[in-house]
Design an enzyme around this catalytic site. Structure first.
Site, PDB file in Angstrom:
ATOM      1  N   LYS A   1       0.804  -1.277  -0.106  1.00  0.00           N
ATOM      2  CA  LYS A   1      -0.015   0.005   0.019  1.00  0.00           C
ATOM      3  C   LYS A   1       0.803   1.254  -0.225  1.00  0.00           C
ATOM      4  O   LYS A   1       0.598   2.130  -0.652  1.00  0.00           O
ATOM      5  CB  LYS A   1      -0.859   0.067   1.230  1.00  0.00           C
ATOM      6  CG  LYS A   1      -2.167  -0.731   1.244  1.00  0.00           C
ATOM      7  CD  LYS A   1      -3.295  -0.233   2.243  1.00  0.00           C
ATOM      8  CE  LYS A   1      -2.730  -0.080   3.550  1.00  0.00           C
ATOM      9  NZ  LYS A   1      -3.588   0.663   4.343  1.00  0.00           N
TER      10      LYS A   1
ATOM     11  N   ARG B   1       2.478   6.028  -3.302  1.00  0.00           N
ATOM     12  CA  ARG B   1       3.434   6.812  -3.769  1.00  0.00           C
ATOM     13  C   ARG B   1       3.665   6.939  -5.263  1.00  0.00           C
ATOM     14  O   ARG B   1       4.128   7.770  -5.759  1.00  0.00           O
ATOM     15  CB  ARG B   1       4.766   6.602  -3.075  1.00  0.00           C
ATOM     16  CG  ARG B   1       5.054   7.148  -1.584  1.00  0.00           C
ATOM     17  CD  ARG B   1       5.900   6.195  -0.651  1.00  0.00           C
ATOM     18  NE  ARG B   1       5.931   6.952   0.746  1.00  0.00           N
ATOM     19  CZ  ARG B   1       5.247   6.685   1.479  1.00  0.00           C
ATOM     20  NH1 ARG B   1       4.112   5.924   1.462  1.00  0.00           N
ATOM     21  NH2 ARG B   1       5.356   7.362   2.704  1.00  0.00           N
TER      22      ARG B   1
ATOM     23  N   ARG C   1      -8.372  11.414  13.621  1.00  0.00           N
ATOM     24  CA  ARG C   1      -6.925  11.288  13.603  1.00  0.00           C
ATOM     25  C   ARG C   1      -6.484  12.488  13.378  1.00  0.00           C
ATOM     26  O   ARG C   1      -6.545  13.198  12.365  1.00  0.00           O
ATOM     27  CB  ARG C   1      -6.479  10.265  12.670  1.00  0.00           C
ATOM     28  CG  ARG C   1      -7.333   8.692  12.771  1.00  0.00           C
ATOM     29  CD  ARG C   1      -6.790   7.694  11.771  1.00  0.00           C
ATOM     30  NE  ARG C   1      -5.664   7.528  11.938  1.00  0.00           N
ATOM     31  CZ  ARG C   1      -5.052   6.756  10.832  1.00  0.00           C
ATOM     32  NH1 ARG C   1      -5.699   6.230   9.728  1.00  0.00           N
ATOM     33  NH2 ARG C   1      -3.842   6.416  10.648  1.00  0.00           N
TER      34      ARG C   1
ATOM     35  N   SER D   1       8.332   9.988  11.354  1.00  0.00           N
ATOM     36  CA  SER D   1       7.218   9.730  10.670  1.00  0.00           C
ATOM     37  C   SER D   1       7.337   9.780   9.224  1.00  0.00           C
ATOM     38  O   SER D   1       7.645  10.914   8.591  1.00  0.00           O
ATOM     39  CB  SER D   1       6.037  10.532  11.042  1.00  0.00           C
ATOM     40  OG  SER D   1       4.870  10.341  10.139  1.00  0.00           O
TER      41      SER D   1
ATOM     42  N   ASP E   1       2.883  -1.327  12.371  1.00  0.00           N
ATOM     43  CA  ASP E   1       1.782  -1.965  11.923  1.00  0.00           C
ATOM     44  C   ASP E   1       1.476  -3.523  12.347  1.00  0.00           C
ATOM     45  O   ASP E   1       0.349  -3.928  12.219  1.00  0.00           O
ATOM     46  CB  ASP E   1       1.676  -1.876  10.375  1.00  0.00           C
ATOM     47  CG  ASP E   1       1.579  -0.162  10.069  1.00  0.00           C
ATOM     48  OD1 ASP E   1       0.846   0.507  11.100  1.00  0.00           O
ATOM     49  OD2 ASP E   1       2.075   0.261   8.918  1.00  0.00           O
TER      50      ASP E   1
END
Length: 444
Positions: free
Chosen positions: A29, A34, A129, A173, A323
Site C-alpha cells: 500500500k 507513492r 485522527r 514519521s 503496523d
C-alpha cells in the site's frame, strides 16, 4: 469455490486449522500510494504495475482524478496496473480519503503546491485522527491550512507558490516526511526534513528511481533528508508485495505447524522490523531470490514453525514494526515467557485505539494481556479460546483475530470484517488457500 471478499462480508467465523504453503500477498500500500502520487508529478505518463487493489489505494486514485490527473488502471493477472499522468489543479469536489490516513496526509503535501482550495476528509475513524503534524510544516512553506478544532479533518488546504523550509519534525514519521517532500517538489529551493530517528524511506527511493536526487543522512541524533527540485523522468514503477500483509502469514507459520512462503515481498529495512522481532524470538526466517525493483529490495520470505522465546520490543524497533505489533502479540502468547511492547503510543491514533482494541480482542478469546499506556504485555504459554471479537473498524485487529482463530480451541467469530478490504481484499481467499476454514456469517 467462489471468492470471499472482505468488503462483501461483515461477520466471519474462522475455525481452528493448520496453515501451510505459499501465498502471493497484495502489492504494498505505501508504495502504491507513492507510485500514484509521484507519477502524477512527473509531467509525462508513467506506467505503474503491482499496485494494491485496496480501498485505501483506490481513495488516492479517486482523489487524483478529482484533481485533474489521468489515472487509468485495470486488474492484470491479479495485480493492478496502468498509467498515471498529471496536470493537477484545484479539485472539482471535496476529496474523500475513506479510512486512509496515508492518502490524506500525502495528498495534503501535493495540494499545498496547487493553486486553489482542496478539502480533504474521510470516514468517522479518519476524522478522529490528528493532522497537525502535516499542517504545521505546510503552513511554514506558505500554504494556508485549517482543520476542525485546529487539528482534526476535514483539512482545508489553500495552496500555491511554496517556499523551501528546514522542518524539524518532533516525531519520526514517514508520512510527515513524505508530505513535506511532496510539497518540496513544488518549492523554489532546497527543502530539508530533520527527524529524531530514521523512518521508512520509500518516498526517497522512488524519487531516486524517477530521477530526482534526494540526500539522506542518518546519525545517532537524527535523520536528515534534503531535496532540491530538478525534475523527474517517466520511468516505469513496479510495486513490490506488501510486507505488512505477509506478516500475518509469517507469524501464522511461526506459531503453527507448517512453513509458509510469501514470494516477492518488499524487504526494505524500514519495513521488516517484524522479521527482526520474530528472529529475536527464535523463529527461523529464510530470504531467497533477493533482488531490486524500482529502487526497493525484494525477496521471497519463508518461516518455519519452532519454539519461540519471549522478547521486549521498544524504541526504534517499535517504529520499524508498528503496523505488525498486533499480530506479533500472537507470537508472544505462544512463546515461553511472553512479549512486552513499550514506546508504542502511536498505536492509539490508528484506525482504532489499537492498543485497547487488541487487548479487548484477545481478552475475548480468553488470553491474558495487560494494557499499558504505551503498549501491552502478553504472557507466554497461552492458547486462545473460541469466542467473538469485535474489530471496531480496524483491519489489522480483524486479521489478527483470524490468525488467532487458526490456533484456538474453538471457532472465532469476527464482526466488522469488512474493514479488511481497505488493505487486503483477498485475505479470506488466501486464508482458505493456505488451509484455513472460513464461514461467512453475515454480508454487508
Amino acid at each position: 469455490m467462489s471468492a470471499v471478499r472482505p468488503g462483501m462480508v461483515d461477520v466471519v467465523r474462522v475455525h481452528p486449522s493448520t496453515l501451510g504453503g505459499s501465498v502471493a500477498v497484495p502489492g504494498d500500500k505505501s508504495l502504491s500510494h507513492r507510485a500514484l502520487l509521484l507519477g502524477t508529478l512527473v509531467g509525462e505518463a508513467v506506467e505503474v504495475s503491482g499496485l494494491a487493489d485496496s480501498g485505501d489505494v483506490q481513495a488516492t486514485a479517486a482523489a487524483l482524478r478529482l484533481m485533474g490527473a489521468q489515472v487509468d488502471l485495470e486488474v492484470r493477472d491479479g495485480d493492478v496496473a496502468g498509467t498515471v499522468c498529471g496536470g493537477l489543479r484545484e479539485p472539482d469536489d471535496v476529496i474523500d480519503c475513506g479510512n486512509s490516513g496515508t492518502s490524506l496526509r500525502l495528498l495534503a503535501g501535493v495540494a499545498a503546491g496547487i493553486d486553489g482550495v482542496s478539502v480533504l476528509t474521510g470516514d468517522g475513524s479518519l476524522r478522529g485522527r490528528p493532522v497537525d503534524r502535516v499542517r504545521d510544516p505546510l503552513q511554514a512553506m506558505g500554504a494556508r491550512l485549517t482543520a476542525r478544532g485546529g487539528r482534526l479533518p476535514p483539512l482545508v488546504v489553500e495552496g500555491g507558490a511554496l517556499r523551501p523550509v528546514e522542518w524539524h519534525s518532533p516525531v519520526a514519521s514517514a508520512q510527515v516526511k513524505s508530505c513535506v517532500l511532496l510539497a518540496g517538489l513544488r518549492a523554489s529551493g532546497t527543502t530539508t526534513v530533520v527527524s529524531p530517528a530514521p523512518s521508512r524511506d520509500h518516498t526517497e527511493r522512488m524519487l531516486g528511481h524517477l530521477g530526482q536526487p534526494v540526500e539522506r543522512t542518518v546519525d545517532a541524533a537524527a535523520e536528515t533528508v534534503r531535496l532540491t527540485p530538478t525534475g523527474m523522468i517517466p520511468a516505469p514503477v513496479r510495486v513490490a508485495r506488501d510486507p505488512s500483509s505477509a506478516a500475518f502469514w509469517l507469524v501464522a507459520a511461526a506459531i503453527g505447524e507448517q512453513p509458509i512462503t510469501t514470494p516477492g515481498v518488499c524487504v526494505n529495512p524500514g519495513r521488516v522490523g517484524f522479521v527482526d522481532v520474530l528472529e529475536s524470538m527464535g523463529a527461523t526466517v529464510a530470504s531467497g531470490d533477493l533482488r531490486e525493483d524500482s529502487g526497493e529490495p525484494v525477496a521471497d520470505l519463508t518461516v518455519n514453525p519452532g519454539n519461540l522465546r519471549g522478547a521486549q520490543v521498544s524504541g526504534a524497533a517499535v517504529v520499524a514494526a508498528l503496523d505488525e505489533l498486533p499480530v506479533l502479540s500472537l507470537a508472544g502468547l505462544r512463546s515461553d515467557t511472553g512479549l512486552e511492547v513499550l514506546d508504542a503510543q502511536e498505536l492509539r491514533v490508528k484506525e482504532s485505539d489499537r492498543i485497547r482494541t487488541l487487548v479487548a480482542a484477545l481478552g475475548a478469546l480468553g488470553v491474558e494481556i495487560e494494557e499499558r499506556p504505551d503498549g501491552y504485555r502478553v504472557p507466554g504459554g497461552q492458547t486462545p479460546q473460541g469466542g467473538v471479537v469485535h474489530a471496531h473498524g480496524d483491519h489489522r485487529i480483524a486479521m489478527t483475530a483470524a490468525i488467532a482463530a487458526t490456533i484456538s480451541t474453538g471457532p472465532v467469530e469476527i464482526t466488522g470484517f469488512a474493514s479488511v478490504a481497505s488493505s487486503y481484499p483477498t485475505f479470506l481467499d488466501d486464508l482458505r488457500a493456505l488451509g484455513g476454514r472460513v464461514e461467512v456469517v453475515a454480508h454487508t
